[in-house]
Design an enzyme around this catalytic site. Structure first.
Site, PDB file in Angstrom:
ATOM      1  N   HIS A  49      -4.065  21.197   4.443  1.00  0.00           N
ATOM      2  CA  HIS A  49      -3.559  22.571   4.462  1.00  0.00           C
ATOM      3  C   HIS A  49      -4.613  23.604   4.056  1.00  0.00           C
ATOM      4  CE1 HIS A  49      -0.639  25.751   4.190  1.00  0.00           C
ATOM      5  NE2 HIS A  49      -0.875  25.939   2.920  1.00  0.00           N
ATOM      6  N   ASP A  50      -5.381  23.301   3.016  1.00  0.00           N
ATOM      7  CA  ASP A  50      -6.348  24.273   2.489  1.00  0.00           C
ATOM      8  C   ASP A  50      -7.537  24.524   3.412  1.00  0.00           C
ATOM      9  OD1 ASP A  50      -5.177  25.313   0.282  1.00  0.00           O
ATOM     10  OD2 ASP A  50      -6.412  24.268  -1.186  1.00  0.00           O
ATOM     11  N   ARG A  91       0.579  22.762 -10.507  1.00  0.00           N
ATOM     12  CA  ARG A  91      -0.628  23.001  -9.715  1.00  0.00           C
ATOM     13  C   ARG A  91      -1.243  21.690  -9.233  1.00  0.00           C
ATOM     14  NH1 ARG A  91      -3.135  26.406  -6.266  1.00  0.00           N
ATOM     15  NH2 ARG A  91      -5.356  26.598  -6.659  1.00  0.00           N
ATOM     16  N   ASP A 102      -2.992  18.953   8.230  1.00  0.00           N
ATOM     17  CA  ASP A 102      -2.046  19.650   7.340  1.00  0.00           C
ATOM     18  C   ASP A 102      -0.681  18.982   7.449  1.00  0.00           C
ATOM     19  OD1 ASP A 102      -0.425  21.396   5.924  1.00  0.00           O
ATOM     20  OD2 ASP A 102      -1.147  23.197   6.938  1.00  0.00           O
ATOM     21  N   SER A 116      -0.655  30.034   5.159  1.00  0.00           N
ATOM     22  CA  SER A 116       0.325  29.481   4.223  1.00  0.00           C
ATOM     23  C   SER A 116       1.395  30.537   3.899  1.00  0.00           C
ATOM     24  CB  SER A 116      -0.408  28.996   2.972  1.00  0.00           C
ATOM     25  OG  SER A 116       0.419  28.175   2.190  1.00  0.00           O
TER      26      SER A 116
END
Lengths: 391, 391
Positions: A364-365, A235, A331, A166
């Site tokens: 993504h994570d 967040r 992602d 990232s």
């Protein structure tokens, strides 16, 4: 930062890594660092950790770069009694994928961060007050130049590998383009060579949420915690973009926290997905500075390895490091296509480049979760680099 | 709402549709409507428009359902001098795809809306003050039951077709499940049979942005405009989800509004994509009530045609209408897979069902843009329905 259940917990508990954060200060007046913007900044303190030992040939150093809300605490614990270990502890440690018995691993909190490195919450020597929004805009390139000063301070002229996902991957690419002769290999994960329009769009919504919070007060909220609600909302949005529709369906579906009809049809009834996002939002607020969040998102928006270098392809043409891009199929924030494009551009220029893809519902994570898939990929890559350096 | 350049502008200007909004009031005390939640609501006024003429057999009525920020003004202009026409004016009008020379078209502002239909900004007869957040939570099912009262009031017992995209498509599905014997065909576009976890997640972030704005004041801001900034941020986020990464790259890329280096590295420098989102946010604020936005998003979250009906498959099993799902390949908010799944479930139950897909870079909002692709699909479907009714 969300961490999947460790698959290495048995192995790691046997040889636990105890670490501490150290600090390095440079760019002391009148030798301030000239940022990409032309602004001068100094002194700059970087908070960092190292794991393992630098060998005599100073050839076994690996730099790990963290993502937006990460920090220098990549591995180990500060104390055996700590509940949580560093954010990539599954990957870094004695006998682990990035083996600290063999390699000297460095991780520093980025410029503009809030975990000990100089950032908006630091004291501005000119005013003796926190910088707040008077902190100068900095770029990924500036972060990397600050890291370079630290790496040199640690006695390392040449890095065996720079690795990160990232925003960490953005730094990895800048490292390879800025210091092509001083890196053997790079491993950018789930990232882009230049921030996408959609990425900028999400970042702007996050920034606006923070700045809408009246306690933000134009950035002047220290020593108070500041815009907790605004940062929490940012967040929450971030977390959506780091995951996937598939994962949310698998994990939460349409389950509600309360299921009694009297609660179900209330305006404030909550689905589990909402409850999860609020939990993640509230958690970040306890450990992150809102102004840092604003500036780091801006740095990501400005990220473009091709700026003032003739564009993306030309910038990639500078790279001499052996390169392995790792994408994640689910992602959608940094889709594989952007990394595949970079790999193709480098291939055309006969670079030593490869692309590999993680299969994961995590989005993504996944680079913070899919350790079983990442481990052999990263281990093999580092092994080859070490071989070529005669380690 | 963003409208692509009309591809039918020459044809339509020749036979311009002039329309006006009308109002229908029902559920007058003590006959209030009992909402799905059990709460009673009344009186209820629906703002609506009709185009064309109901035939003698009352068999040519088509109901068009609008999306989140749409309204009853689906086609035509209120006055020849109006700059903009209704939100689906490219599709509805004399000689157009939904031909008002042949069909009687009805469109009403949904329950809870803010364009003349009873909603949070309306006066609560119990307090003689605006409802604000005392408005009861309502569902897509409630919207449809209110529309049904209007349709009956207009003398229509059986609808030839119900058509709509996004939240409009949710209403379409509820219509077919709730009133299976009173509809010939349905055309749900870019929608879902139950809101997805990711959809709920985005809605919650949007709600939180609105409620973070201090001028929201727990919903008590009338007659002021209220949380303009919060609503603008919500809209900015909404717009991202209605479009696609591909479109943003094509249209905005990384271009900046200001390109001078002194501006480029300012914290408040703006990329074109940011400027576009702010423009869209500011535009919505001028025409939309924030409390309505909150309630409509909640209604979408609660959308599940299978609730208290034994689940999705059983609910779809009730449908008797000829069904054509239309998905959009680049729609990641309501991905085609959800409509394909519903089509498969209906096929298994030997329903008259088909699925077609628009190819578009525009994402979810393609149903407001890709008229050249939609037009033959919708025209053919309605033609067949009309044939079967002997029209």
């Amino acid at each position: 930062m969300y961490q999947g259940a460790s698959r290495f917990s048995v192995a790691s508990s046997a040889r636990e890594l105890i670490t501490k954060t150290e600090h390095f200060t440079f760019a002391i007046s009148p030798e301030e660092m000239v940022l990409e913007s032309g602004h001068r900044l100094g002194p700059i303190t970087l908070a960092y950790e190292t794991y393992g030992t630098l060998n005599e040939g100073r050839s076994n150093a690996i730099l790990v770069a963290h993502a937006l809300t990460g920090d220098q605490h990549a591995a180990g614990k500060y104390d055996k009694s700590d509940k949580a270990a560093g954010w990539w502890d599954d990957m870094i440690g004695p006998g682990k994928t990035i083996d600290t018995n063999r390699f000297f691993v460095i991780c520093s909190n980025v410029l503009g961060g809030c975990r000990g490195t100089t950032g908006p919450s630091s004291i501005n020597p000119a005013t003796e007050m926190p910088y707040g929004m008077n902190f100068p805009v900095f770029t990924i390139r500036d972060m990397v130049r600050a890291q370079k000063a630290l790496v040199q301070h640690l006695g390392v002229e040449r890095l065996l590998c720079v690795i990160g996902g990232s925003m960490g991957g953005m730094q990895v690419l800048e490292w390879a383009v800025t210091y092509p002769d001083q890196i053997d290999g790079i491993l950018p994960i789930a990232t882009a060579g230049r921030m996408t329009a959609m990425g900028i769009a999400f970042n702007e919504v996050m920034r606006q949420s923070i700045m809408l919070d009246p306690t933000w007060n134009q950035g002047n909220y220290y020593p108070e915690v500041g815009p907790a609600q605004g940062l929490s909302i940012a967040r929450m949005l971030g977390m959506i973009t780091y995951r996937s529709d598939e994962l949310f369906n698998l994990r939460f579906g349409r389950r509600m926290v309360h299921t009694h009809p009297d609660e179900y049809f209330r305006f404030d009834s909550r689905f589990e997905i909402e409850s999860y996002l609020h939990y993640q939002g509230d958690k970040l607020v306890k450990r992150f500075d809102a102004n840092s969040y604003l500036y780091l998102c801006k740095a990501m928006d400005l990220h473009d390895i091709g700026r003032r270098r003739g564009g993306l392809a030309k910038a990639l043409g500078r790279i001499k490091a052996k390169t392995l891009f790792v994408g994640i199929d689910s992602d959608w924030l940094y889709p594989p296509s952007y990394m595949i494009e970079m790999a193709h551009l480098m291939e055309k220029k006969r670079k030593d480049v490869e692309y590999k893809e993680l299969k994961s519902p995590h989005g993504h994570d996944a680079f913070l979760i899919e350790f079983d898939q990442m481990s052999p990929i990263i281990r093999d890559f580092i092994f080859e680099l070490a071989e070529s350096r005669g380690l």
